[in-house]
Motif scaffolding. Structure first.
Motif, short mmCIF file in Angstrom:
data_model
loop_
_atom_site.label_atom_id
_atom_site.label_comp_id
_atom_site.label_asym_id
_atom_site.label_seq_id
_atom_site.Cartn_x
_atom_site.Cartn_y
_atom_site.Cartn_z
N LEU A 18 -46.72 -52.81 70.52
CA LEU A 18 -45.52 -52.96 71.23
C LEU A 18 -45.91 -53.60 72.64
O LEU A 18 -46.74 -53.02 73.25
CB LEU A 18 -45.07 -51.35 71.32
CG LEU A 18 -43.84 -51.16 72.37
CD1 LEU A 18 -42.78 -51.96 71.91
CD2 LEU A 18 -43.76 -49.84 72.37
N SER A 19 -44.84 -54.39 72.92
CA SER A 19 -45.21 -55.09 74.23
C SER A 19 -44.02 -55.18 74.99
O SER A 19 -42.82 -55.40 74.67
CB SER A 19 -45.74 -56.75 74.07
OG SER A 19 -45.95 -57.14 75.29
N GLN A 38 -56.12 -50.90 72.19
CA GLN A 38 -55.87 -51.62 73.37
C GLN A 38 -54.57 -51.05 74.25
O GLN A 38 -53.56 -50.95 73.57
CB GLN A 38 -55.51 -53.12 72.81
CG GLN A 38 -55.38 -53.86 74.01
CD GLN A 38 -54.91 -55.64 73.48
OE1 GLN A 38 -55.86 -56.17 72.78
NE2 GLN A 38 -54.22 -56.15 74.28
N LEU A 39 -54.76 -50.97 75.41
CA LEU A 39 -53.79 -50.52 76.30
C LEU A 39 -53.87 -51.52 77.64
O LEU A 39 -54.83 -51.58 78.20
CB LEU A 39 -53.94 -49.20 76.67
CG LEU A 39 -53.00 -48.58 77.81
CD1 LEU A 39 -51.70 -48.58 77.31
CD2 LEU A 39 -53.49 -47.04 77.94
N SER A 40 -52.70 -51.88 77.89
CA SER A 40 -52.57 -52.86 79.18
C SER A 40 -51.58 -52.24 80.17
O SER A 40 -50.39 -52.06 79.59
CB SER A 40 -51.91 -54.25 78.78
OG SER A 40 -52.72 -54.76 77.73
N GLU A 80 -60.12 -51.35 74.55
CA GLU A 80 -59.94 -52.07 75.49
C GLU A 80 -58.90 -51.58 76.51
O GLU A 80 -57.96 -50.96 76.17
CB GLU A 80 -59.45 -53.29 75.05
CG GLU A 80 -60.23 -54.33 74.05
CD GLU A 80 -59.63 -55.52 73.64
OE1 GLU A 80 -58.88 -56.27 74.31
OE2 GLU A 80 -59.82 -55.97 72.47
N LEU A 81 -59.04 -51.55 77.91
CA LEU A 81 -58.12 -51.04 78.85
C LEU A 81 -58.19 -52.05 79.90
O LEU A 81 -58.80 -52.30 80.69
CB LEU A 81 -58.72 -49.62 79.57
CG LEU A 81 -57.95 -49.08 80.60
CD1 LEU A 81 -56.49 -48.74 80.17
CD2 LEU A 81 -58.47 -47.84 81.00
N TYR A 82 -56.83 -52.38 80.08
CA TYR A 82 -56.56 -53.50 81.24
C TYR A 82 -55.61 -52.61 82.31
O TYR A 82 -54.55 -52.45 82.10
CB TYR A 82 -55.77 -54.50 80.76
CG TYR A 82 -56.51 -55.44 79.48
CD1 TYR A 82 -57.57 -56.29 80.00
CD2 TYR A 82 -56.45 -55.21 78.25
CE1 TYR A 82 -58.34 -57.11 78.92
CE2 TYR A 82 -57.25 -55.65 77.30
CZ TYR A 82 -58.11 -56.58 77.52
OH TYR A 82 -58.78 -57.21 76.68
N ILE A 83 -56.21 -52.37 83.40
CA ILE A 83 -55.25 -51.62 84.40
C ILE A 83 -55.70 -52.16 85.79
O ILE A 83 -55.78 -51.28 86.74
CB ILE A 83 -55.90 -50.18 84.32
CG1 ILE A 83 -54.78 -49.00 85.08
CG2 ILE A 83 -57.35 -49.91 84.76
CD1 ILE A 83 -54.77 -47.89 84.81
N GLY A 84 -55.71 -53.53 85.67
CA GLY A 84 -56.22 -54.04 87.08
C GLY A 84 -54.72 -54.35 87.94
O GLY A 84 -53.85 -54.08 87.63
N ASN A 85 -55.02 -54.31 89.27
CA ASN A 85 -54.06 -54.61 90.32
C ASN A 85 -53.02 -53.26 90.17
O ASN A 85 -51.80 -53.46 90.18
CB ASN A 85 -53.27 -55.87 89.93
CG ASN A 85 -53.87 -57.17 90.01
OD1 ASN A 85 -54.53 -57.36 91.21
ND2 ASN A 85 -53.86 -58.18 89.05
N ASN A 86 -53.41 -52.11 90.28
CA ASN A 86 -52.72 -50.91 90.60
C ASN A 86 -53.09 -50.54 91.94
O ASN A 86 -53.54 -51.09 92.89
CB ASN A 86 -52.99 -50.11 89.56
CG ASN A 86 -52.08 -50.24 88.24
OD1 ASN A 86 -51.05 -49.93 88.13
ND2 ASN A 86 -52.72 -51.21 87.21
N ARG A 87 -53.05 -49.16 91.98
CA ARG A 87 -53.40 -48.43 93.33
C ARG A 87 -54.47 -47.44 93.02
O ARG A 87 -54.39 -46.49 94.13
CB ARG A 87 -52.05 -47.65 93.83
CG ARG A 87 -50.91 -48.91 94.13
CD ARG A 87 -49.71 -48.18 94.87
NE ARG A 87 -48.79 -49.04 95.09
CZ ARG A 87 -47.71 -48.91 95.40
NH1 ARG A 87 -47.11 -47.48 96.01
NH2 ARG A 87 -46.68 -49.76 95.77
N GLY A 128 -47.77 -54.25 81.23
CA GLY A 128 -48.36 -54.80 82.48
C GLY A 128 -47.16 -55.20 83.10
O GLY A 128 -46.03 -55.39 82.44
N LYS A 129 -47.07 -55.52 84.66
CA LYS A 129 -46.17 -55.70 85.32
C LYS A 129 -44.70 -54.92 85.25
O LYS A 129 -43.68 -55.45 85.09
CB LYS A 129 -45.67 -57.36 84.93
CG LYS A 129 -46.92 -58.20 85.34
CD LYS A 129 -46.59 -59.40 85.08
CE LYS A 129 -47.63 -60.48 85.17
NZ LYS A 129 -47.21 -62.10 85.00
N ASN A 130 -44.88 -53.69 85.61
CA ASN A 130 -43.83 -52.62 85.43
C ASN A 130 -43.77 -51.76 86.84
O ASN A 130 -44.45 -52.54 87.72
CB ASN A 130 -43.67 -51.89 84.30
CG ASN A 130 -42.97 -52.56 82.79
OD1 ASN A 130 -41.94 -52.69 83.09
ND2 ASN A 130 -43.89 -52.93 82.13
#
Length: 592
Positions: free
Chosen positions: A206-207, A249-251, A271-278, A231-233
């Motif tokens: 699901l994307s 995989q979680l983005s 796989e975990l993609y969680i860049g550009n957060n706070r 991503g980008k939400n």
């Protein structure tokens, strides 16, 4: 200012517009060269300046966002000039009529009955062409959906893939009958919620990237999900993923997440993609230690990455990682991380050991066998351990005897099997730390360290010390024990002491137990004059002659004597000699 018509706020540091207030007559607004970065502020402008005709947001981060101009024009109906560019009639009409709903025809056209090549569906590989310009399902393949979709409803059961990217969708609906859907993509829309997918229980991928979703919700029924892209939400918190145990995989990159809590149940995650957060605190990485299969992690662009040695910290604590922030982890980096962080007692490790963070309630703390080199957390929270009475640090790697924090109530300290050689005196000025500052200490165990001489320990500075263990070191002389009238137990086994000096133990007037076994001791000279000594262990030494036993006559209270593995214990008259010399003796242990 109800009559204000022109407002200039350019070249400031404005980030949000909520505080602007209601200015119904403003026709010209300058907000250029500020720090505005969210499209939500266009909605705020709709409330604050509904009649604005000329708006300048030039040189704000929001201008770089996808759909920025269209979004602003949709919200501000009377706008004629935006960022110095005239708004044409066709542009306004296009902006006001971009959203679409999910229809049967849309599902038939963009649904697929079998998986297409990865290049047409998946992370970072989706077609950038607008779906309306792509060929319909009937023209793709005779093996796809029944041509035209049919009217018998069977086509609902045949859809396994659905690609509805770039359709300006605001809501997911009418998907309940897609019970065999396995892969779905709704990227680059205007969705604000995850909804309408509860019946799609066979969904595997699901994307939902590039939308306006603010909350992770309504995915608990998707238990077969292996890939989830968000991503980008505008998501602020990781939650609602407890049932997704099959997820690999979680983005979540480019959101507003500040903590890594909420991932512990994802035991299959690789796989975990969680860049550009706070995410600002480096300790948040500890939340990922419960993920046994995690091998790829991207946290780049978060505040925590600015911390010194952040990469080494992550590599050390997540031992199974193979790729971090897009860069492979090699053996050299692993060794550097180990050298930098191995043996540090962190707050996270301390809380994990205790099971809580109510340090003021801790009376005893066992940190033995933990490979500790530095007591970082104990120093940081020493005032909170104000009631701790006993600390066990046996079998660690502590080398600095001055590294123990000031613990005012501590009475028992165990440091056996470490690497301590000296205990330095605290500096004349500065913070109180080190063993010598533990004024309440009564028991100090330093067995099996690297101690060569006793004076370097400065133990005579501990006014209440009653028990001192120094076995298993490299001590050759017994000295530095003066002014310790309160000492009752002294253990010196397994050192290299050949003899005692006149001042070695003569001042220990309260001593009850003395053990000097396995030293190579040749004489019992100066063992006398200990009026309260009840136990003496001198086994496995080199005491050979009976006259040496006669030197014990200054021990009027001696009750237990260990002589095993000494030459004198093989003499026929050694027992009568001892009985005559020591009338209070109750037990002689002399078996080989």
């Amino acid at each position: 200012m109800p009559n204000l018509e022109r407002l200039e706020l350019g070249f400031n540091l404005i980030k949000r517009i909520e505080g602007l207030g209601h200015l119904p007559k403003v026709r010209h607004l300058e907000l250029n060269n500020n720090l505005i970065y969210r499209l939500d502020d266009a909605s705020a402008l709709q409330k604050c300046v509904p009649k604005v005709q000329e708006l300048n947001l030039h040189n704000n981060a929001v201008c770089e966002l996808k759909g920025y101009r269209t979004h602003v024009l949709r919200k501000l109906n009377e706008l004629t000039v935006l960022d110095g560019i005239t708004v044409e009639t066709g542009e306004r009409e296009s902006a006001s009529d971009t959203s679409r709903s999910i229809t049967v025809d849309l599902l038939k056209t963009h649904g697929h009955s079998r998986r297409r090549p990865v290049s047409s569906f998946g992370r970072g590989a989706r077609s950038q062409e607008h779906p309306e310009t792509q060929s319909s399902i009937e023209a793709r393949s005779p093996n796809d959906l029944v041509r035209g979709g049919g009217d018998d409803g069977r086509w609902w059961d045949e859809i396994e893939e659905l690609d509805l990217d770039h359709f300006h969708l605001r809501k997911l609906h009418d998907l309940e009958r897609l019970v065999h859907l396995r892969r779905a993509s709704f990227c680059n829309n205007e969705l604000m919620r995850i909804e309408g997918l509860e019946n799609c229980v066979h969904l595997q991928e699901l994307s939902l990237e590039d939308n306006k979703i603010t909350k992770l919700e309504n995915v608990d029924a998707l238990v077969r999900l292996t890939k989830l892209e968000l991503g980008k939400n505008r998501i602020t918190r990781i939650e609602g993923l407890e049932t997704l145990t099959a997820l690999t995989q979680l983005s979540l990159e480019d959101n507003e997440i500040s903590s890594l809590t909420g991932l512990s149940s994802l035991t299959s995650l690789m796989e975990l993609y969680i860049g550009n957060n706070r995410i600002a605190e480096l300790k948040e990485v500890q939340q990922l230690r419960t993920l046994p299969k995690l091998i790829i992690l991207d946290i780049s662009g978060n505040e925590l990455c600015r911390t010194t040695d952040s990469r080494s910290y992550v590599i050390f604590h997540l031992r199974k990682l193979k790729v971090l922030d897009g860069i492979g982890i090699d053996l050299r980096e692993m060794n550097i991380a180990k050298e930098r962080f191995a043996g540090r007692l962190t707050q996270e490790a301390l809380v994990e050991r205790l099971g809580h963070s109510y340090f003021e309630h801790v009376l005893e703390l066992d940190l033995s066998r933990s490979k500790i080199r530095e007591l970082e957390a104990l120093h940081a929270y020493a005032p909170s351990f104000c009631n701790m009475r006993e600390l066990n640090l046996d079998l660690n790697l502590i080398a600095d005897g001055g590294a123990i924090p000031f613990l005012p109530a501590l009475t028992v300290l165990r440091l056996n099997h470490n690497q301590i050689s000296t205990i330095p005196l605290p500096p004349a000025s500065g913070s109180w730390k080190g063993i010598i500052c533990l004024a309440a200490l009564e028991v100090l165990q330093l067995g099996f360290n690297q101690i060569v001489d006793i004076p370097s320990l400065h133990v005579n500075r501990l006014p209440n010390l009653k028990v001192l263990h120094l076995q298993g070191n490299e001590i050759t002389r017994v000295e530095g024990l003066t002014d310790m009238p309160q000492l009752r137990e002294l253990i010196l086994d397994r050192n290299k002491i050949k003899a005692l000096d006149a001042q070695s133990i003569s001042s220990l007037s309260s001593l009850r137990e003395l053990r000097i076994e396995e030293n190579g001791l040749r004489t019992l000279e100066y063992v006398a004059n200990l009026p309260h000594l009840t136990t003496l262990a001198i086994g496995t030494n080199r005491i050979a002659d009976i006259p040496e036993l006669e030197k014990l006559d200054g021990l009027p209270s001696l009750q237990h004597l260990a002589l095993a593995n000494n030459g004198v214990a093989r003499k026929q008259l050694y027992r009568p000699t001892l009985v005559r010399q020591l009338p209070s003796l109750r037990l002689i242990y002399a078996r080989e």
